[in-house]
Design an enzyme around this catalytic site. Structure first.
Site, PDB file in Angstrom:
ATOM      1  N   LYS A  64     -54.476 -53.749 -40.523  1.00 27.88           N
ATOM      2  CA  LYS A  64     -52.910 -53.095 -39.923  1.00 27.88           C
ATOM      3  C   LYS A  64     -53.318 -51.390 -38.889  1.00 27.88           C
ATOM      4  O   LYS A  64     -52.800 -51.250 -39.136  1.00 27.88           O
ATOM      5  CB  LYS A  64     -51.895 -52.921 -41.156  1.00 27.88           C
ATOM      6  CG  LYS A  64     -51.770 -54.051 -42.102  1.00 27.88           C
ATOM      7  CD  LYS A  64     -51.198 -53.329 -43.425  1.00 27.88           C
ATOM      8  CE  LYS A  64     -50.621 -54.335 -44.121  1.00 27.88           C
ATOM      9  NZ  LYS A  64     -51.612 -54.655 -45.236  1.00 27.88           N
ATOM     10  N   LEU A  65     -53.034 -52.400 -37.723  1.00 27.24           N
ATOM     11  CA  LEU A  65     -53.917 -51.805 -36.802  1.00 27.24           C
ATOM     12  C   LEU A  65     -52.266 -50.419 -36.539  1.00 27.24           C
ATOM     13  O   LEU A  65     -51.393 -51.850 -35.896  1.00 27.24           O
ATOM     14  CB  LEU A  65     -54.211 -51.973 -35.428  1.00 27.24           C
ATOM     15  CG  LEU A  65     -55.844 -52.726 -36.001  1.00 27.24           C
ATOM     16  CD1 LEU A  65     -56.521 -53.420 -34.091  1.00 27.24           C
ATOM     17  CD2 LEU A  65     -57.262 -52.561 -36.654  1.00 27.24           C
ATOM     18  N   ARG A 178     -47.078 -65.361 -57.193  1.00 26.16           N
ATOM     19  CA  ARG A 178     -47.992 -65.629 -58.675  1.00 26.16           C
ATOM     20  C   ARG A 178     -47.369 -67.157 -58.904  1.00 26.16           C
ATOM     21  O   ARG A 178     -46.336 -66.814 -59.075  1.00 26.16           O
ATOM     22  CB  ARG A 178     -46.896 -64.586 -59.173  1.00 26.16           C
ATOM     23  CG  ARG A 178     -47.477 -62.894 -58.927  1.00 26.16           C
ATOM     24  CD  ARG A 178     -48.862 -63.199 -58.748  1.00 26.16           C
ATOM     25  NE  ARG A 178     -49.383 -61.709 -59.280  1.00 26.16           N
ATOM     26  CZ  ARG A 178     -49.880 -60.661 -57.884  1.00 26.16           C
ATOM     27  NH1 ARG A 178     -50.360 -61.963 -56.570  1.00 26.16           N
ATOM     28  NH2 ARG A 178     -50.545 -60.313 -57.201  1.00 26.16           N
ATOM     29  N   ARG A 208     -55.243 -61.464 -56.906  1.00 25.58           N
ATOM     30  CA  ARG A 208     -55.815 -61.492 -57.899  1.00 25.58           C
ATOM     31  C   ARG A 208     -55.538 -62.465 -59.158  1.00 25.58           C
ATOM     32  O   ARG A 208     -56.216 -62.798 -60.160  1.00 25.58           O
ATOM     33  CB  ARG A 208     -55.037 -60.251 -59.159  1.00 25.58           C
ATOM     34  CG  ARG A 208     -55.437 -58.748 -57.918  1.00 25.58           C
ATOM     35  CD  ARG A 208     -54.610 -57.357 -58.869  1.00 25.58           C
ATOM     36  NE  ARG A 208     -53.900 -57.339 -58.012  1.00 25.58           N
ATOM     37  CZ  ARG A 208     -52.547 -57.177 -57.570  1.00 25.58           C
ATOM     38  NH1 ARG A 208     -52.990 -55.296 -58.313  1.00 25.58           N
ATOM     39  NH2 ARG A 208     -51.556 -57.268 -57.363  1.00 25.58           N
TER      40      ARG A 208
HETATM   41  O1  C5P Z   1     -53.324 -59.242 -55.986  1.00 24.13           O
HETATM   42  P1  C5P Z   1     -52.093 -59.871 -54.757  1.00 24.13           P
HETATM   43  O2  C5P Z   1     -52.134 -61.363 -54.956  1.00 24.13           O
HETATM   44  O3  C5P Z   1     -51.531 -59.040 -55.441  1.00 24.13           O
HETATM   45  O4  C5P Z   1     -53.325 -59.411 -53.615  1.00 24.13           O
HETATM   46  C1  C5P Z   1     -51.812 -59.466 -51.981  1.00 24.13           C
HETATM   47  C2  C5P Z   1     -52.705 -59.074 -51.563  1.00 24.13           C
HETATM   48  O5  C5P Z   1     -51.925 -58.856 -50.721  1.00 24.13           O
HETATM   49  C3  C5P Z   1     -53.552 -57.467 -51.066  1.00 24.13           C
HETATM   50  O6  C5P Z   1     -55.037 -58.067 -50.181  1.00 24.13           O
HETATM   51  C4  C5P Z   1     -52.495 -57.013 -50.021  1.00 24.13           C
HETATM   52  O7  C5P Z   1     -53.272 -55.286 -50.195  1.00 24.13           O
HETATM   53  C5  C5P Z   1     -52.037 -57.559 -49.672  1.00 24.13           C
HETATM   54  N1  C5P Z   1     -50.607 -57.037 -48.998  1.00 24.13           N
HETATM   55  C6  C5P Z   1     -49.300 -57.138 -50.433  1.00 24.13           C
HETATM   56  N2  C5P Z   1     -47.766 -56.548 -49.417  1.00 24.13           N
HETATM   57  C7  C5P Z   1     -48.073 -57.028 -48.615  1.00 24.13           C
HETATM   58  C8  C5P Z   1     -49.002 -56.843 -47.467  1.00 24.13           C
HETATM   59  C9  C5P Z   1     -50.337 -57.150 -47.750  1.00 24.13           C
HETATM   60  O8  C5P Z   1     -49.457 -57.654 -51.382  1.00 24.13           O
HETATM   61  N3  C5P Z   1     -46.636 -56.415 -47.316  1.00 24.13           N
END
Ligand code: C5P
Length: 231
Positions: A64-65, A178, A208
């Protein structure tokens, strides 16, 4: 669209390269695309990205630059040299212009983050913006499209309205996924893989539900199966 397996991006949100290496080896052929963010990136993960690319995996650098144009451009060039496929930048016009120009001639695609999904209207007001979240997402998505950004990161809930703004020419990458049986963790706006695909997502980012599963490979395979069955 690439094959269903190539549309799953597993977030390697792990504290060390050793743990990331162990996860990648458990996942084997089930996963072809990995995301490396702050946690692993600042703990040796950028060198590990090169290792993964050398083994034929695709890598998404989620850094995210956002900085002055010249600094963004030089950073983008370094990431392009790694051989990464996706890199995130914040959706500010100056930053997006610099990133798009700097990735020219490489295979790197720039993804813009419109508004962080942890932000609500009150957070935007506190940051000095006179926009609601949907208004600012639509405004920045249109700017990203006009500047020639390759894709956008958005929540699956936003995917349909963002797709209406940008049309079919940009990739949409959605986190907050999910599978029906998984826990929500701290994600507030979640969708199943099938719903996200139906809403117009091209790639799904999953952390996760795969890396914290008792059997990560089986979890990844189940998601790929759901992607394959989705329309
Ligand atoms: O564990 P989980 O499935 O929630 O991980 C989602 C990934 O997506 C994490 O690396 C999180 O930083 C990233 N992410 C997010 N929402 C955003 C941008 C990136 O959850 N808007």
């Amino acid at each position: 669209m690439p094959d269903p397996r190539a549309r799953l991006i597993v977030a390697l949100d792990l504290p060390s390269v050793a743990e990331a290496e162990a996860m990648v080896s458990r996942l084997g052929d089930a996963v072809a695309f990995y995301k490396i963010g702050y946690q692993l990136g600042f703990a040796g993960g950028l060198a590990f990205a090169e290792t993964l690319i050398g083994r034929g995996k695709q890598v998404f650098i989620d850094m995210k630059l956002h900085d002055i144009g010249n600094t963004v451009a030089q950073g983008v060039k370094s990431i392009a040299r790694l051989g990464a496929t996706f890199l995130t930048v914040h959706a500010y016009p100056q930053t997006m212009h610099a990133a798009v120009d700097a990735r020219a001639g490489s295979k790197l695609q720039i993804l813009a983050v419109t508004v962080l999904t942890s932000y609500d209207d009150a957070d935007l007001a506190a940051a000095g913006y006179d926009f609601t979240v949907p208004e600012l997402v639509a405004e920045r998505a249109a700017q990203a499209r006009d500047i020639g950004i390759d894709g956008l990161v958005c929540s699956a809930e936003e995917a349909e309205s963002v797709r209406a703004v940008v049309g079919g020419g940009m990739v949409l990458v959605t986190p907050g996924i999910r599978p029906a049986v998984a826990e929500a963790d701290d994600q507030k706006r979640i969708m199943t893989p099938s719903d996200a695909i139906a809403a117009g997502a091209d790639y799904l980012v999953v952390g996760r539900p795969v890396i914290a599963a008792a059997d990560p490979k089986a979890a990844a395979e189940a998601i790929v199966k759901e992607i394959a069955a989705a329309r």
